[in-house]
Design an enzyme around this catalytic site. Structure first.
Site, short mmCIF file in Angstrom:
data_model
loop_
_atom_site.label_atom_id
_atom_site.label_comp_id
_atom_site.label_asym_id
_atom_site.label_seq_id
_atom_site.Cartn_x
_atom_site.Cartn_y
_atom_site.Cartn_z
N LYS A 78 33.85 25.25 46.00
CA LYS A 78 34.14 26.68 46.17
C LYS A 78 33.05 27.31 47.01
CE LYS A 78 36.57 30.38 45.26
NZ LYS A 78 36.36 30.82 46.67
N LYS A 102 24.89 28.38 42.02
CA LYS A 102 25.43 29.68 41.63
C LYS A 102 26.60 29.54 40.66
CE LYS A 102 25.88 32.46 45.03
NZ LYS A 102 26.36 33.13 46.26
N LYS A 114 30.92 25.06 51.35
CA LYS A 114 30.70 26.13 52.34
C LYS A 114 31.24 25.67 53.68
CE LYS A 114 28.84 30.29 52.27
NZ LYS A 114 28.97 31.23 51.13
N THR A 198 30.71 41.44 45.13
CA THR A 198 29.37 40.90 45.36
C THR A 198 28.32 42.00 45.27
OG1 THR A 198 30.31 39.20 46.80
CG2 THR A 198 27.93 39.52 46.90
N ASN A 229 29.60 44.28 53.90
CA ASN A 229 30.37 44.38 52.66
C ASN A 229 29.46 44.41 51.43
OD1 ASN A 229 32.82 44.36 51.10
ND2 ASN A 229 32.32 42.25 50.58
N SER A 357 36.32 35.93 42.63
CA SER A 357 37.15 34.91 43.28
C SER A 357 37.76 33.97 42.23
CB SER A 357 36.32 34.11 44.28
OG SER A 357 36.16 34.80 45.50
#
Length: 424
Positions: A78, A102, A114, A198, A229, A357
């Site tokens: 992820k 994380k 990623k 986030t 963002n 997510s």
């Protein structure tokens, strides 16, 4: 027999070197799992792809893309996909590693992944960007799947790119698969609350840290680097809880107002003019002076390696809450620790996005969607519980929060690997 070092990065390890140094720092606290820590310094798989795109003038341009799976012991990979002219393999590998830590630190059933393309998206038209995204998705399609690898937005990508990625994957497999990406538009199975998650998470974890040291959020001064963002969502959350956003820095410049900057007003200005430079309700400030401002909260929410041994000594904040991935180098960490600055590390501070997510992914599987109030309440509960667990380890072992987060996360990942064993 000693493991062979990675050969494909050459002599300059870049961000990956930072990640592996962070892993090395946690090994002494892993007990019986310490011998397995070497696996965290080796990504599971690395895919480098050529992304040819037909431009609007009929010519073809070629871009280099990456998708990295760092570790999948706890679940599917992820992690986001970024478009940036300085994307490198080392950076994407490090980002995938940070996603492993994380996800485990927060307790999500994911591994770390990623992706990225070395491109300046500002130089491409919307049509060219769509063709770039679709070709990249097709090239990395051998890795993708809602139970294999789930991309999400990152730097210079958003709901639009996720819609293109979902559609491309769905067309290639012959059925609609909303759960193959997260951060999608609401109409395509996206989650309420995802866009600000986030930045909201940065505020939640910073506030939790402030409670531990007796620091009041109301009236506190905040400096924010990056007003995309993450940065603008964090700024709005601090502002809404009575804090004063006194400085904002982005790629166009730095603005400062001791009385406070209204982030809602600044956001409208940035949307019209493309950056904070020239904002009429604040004074311009030299970029280097940003780091030395007397504030309670400093939020680096831009790119990695922003706080280094060259500027860490200038920082006067009580708390650094890392909105970006890897914004602080290990050497800078040591300086901040010596200065008594509390660092809320990226793997906890900016985990709000991947947490929501996860909520989106779960909702897509069940075709049942929660209200924004439910999303925000669940997010706060998950992040506060995760921060509490990390804080407890830090106090028990007398170690910084970053090392404590790695202890919690690495223990979970390596325990999963130990239980699964090696096949064959």
């Amino acid at each position: 027999m000693k493991s062979e070092p990675l050969s494909y990065l050459g002599k300059d390890g870049g961000p990956w070197e930072i990640f592996t140094e962070q892993v090395d720092r946690v090994v002494p606290y892993l007990g019986r799992l310490a011998p397995l820590a070497e696996s965290l310094k080796r990504p599971k798989r690395v895919l480098i792809v050529d992304v040819p795109v037909r431009l609007d003038d009929g010519s073809v341009a070629y871009f280099e893309g990456y998708r990295v799976h760092h570790n999948t012991a706890r679940g599917p990979a992820k992690g986001g996909v970024r478009y940036h002219p300085e994307v490198t393999l080392s950076e994407v590998m490090a980002l995938a590693g940070w996603m492993t830590i994380k996800n485990a630190a927060v307790g999500l059933p994911y591994g770390g992944g990623k992706g990225g393309i070395r491109v300046d998206p500002r130089k491409l038209s919307p049509g060219e960007l769509e063709r770039l995204t679709r070709r990249y998705t097709s090239e990395i399609g051998i890795l993708l799947g809602p139970d294999r690898d789930i991309p999400a937005p990152d730097v210079n990508t958003g709901e639009r790119e996720m819609a293109w990625m979902m559609d491309t994957y769905s067309m290639n497999v012959g059925r609609t698969v909303p759960g193959v990406v997260t951060g999608k538009p609401i109409a395509l199975g996206g989650s309420l609350g995802r866009r600000d998650a986030t930045g909201r998470g940065v505020f939640i974890t910073a506030a939790a840290a402030a409670e531990k040291i007796g620091l009041q959020v109301e009236g506190a001064r905040v400096a924010i680097q990056g007003f995309g963002n993450v940065g603008n969502a964090a700024a709005r959350a601090f502002h809404d809880h009575g804090a004063r956003v006194v400085a904002v820095q982005d790629h166009t410049g730095t603005v400062y107002n001791e009385a406070g900057i209204d982030p809602y007003d600044l956001l409208r200005y940035v949307q019209e003019f493309g950056g904070v430079r020239g904002y009429p309700k604040a004074e311009p400030l030299p970029a280097a002076d940003f780091w030395g401002l007397p504030v309670e909260f400093l939020v680096p929410a831009a790119l990695e390696k922003q706080i280094t041994e060259q500027n860490a000594w200038r920082i006067r904040a009580r708390i650094v809450a890392e909105g970006a991935n890897g914004p602080t180098t290990p050497a800078a960490d040591d300086i901040l620790l010596e200065k008594g600055v509390l660092v809320v590390p990226d793997v906890i501070a900016n985990a709000g996005g991947v947490t929501v997510s996860y909520f989106e992914w779960v909702q897509d599987f069940n075709s049942y969607f929660w209200t924004e109030e439910e999303i925000n309440a669940r997010l706060e509960r998950v992040l506060r519980n995760a921060f509490g667990a990390v804080w407890q380890v830090a106090q028990e072992k007398k170690i910084p929060l970053r090392t404590a987060a790695y202890v919690v996360a690495a223990t979970r990942v390596l325990e999963a690997q130990a239980l699964r064993g090696l096949y064959p």
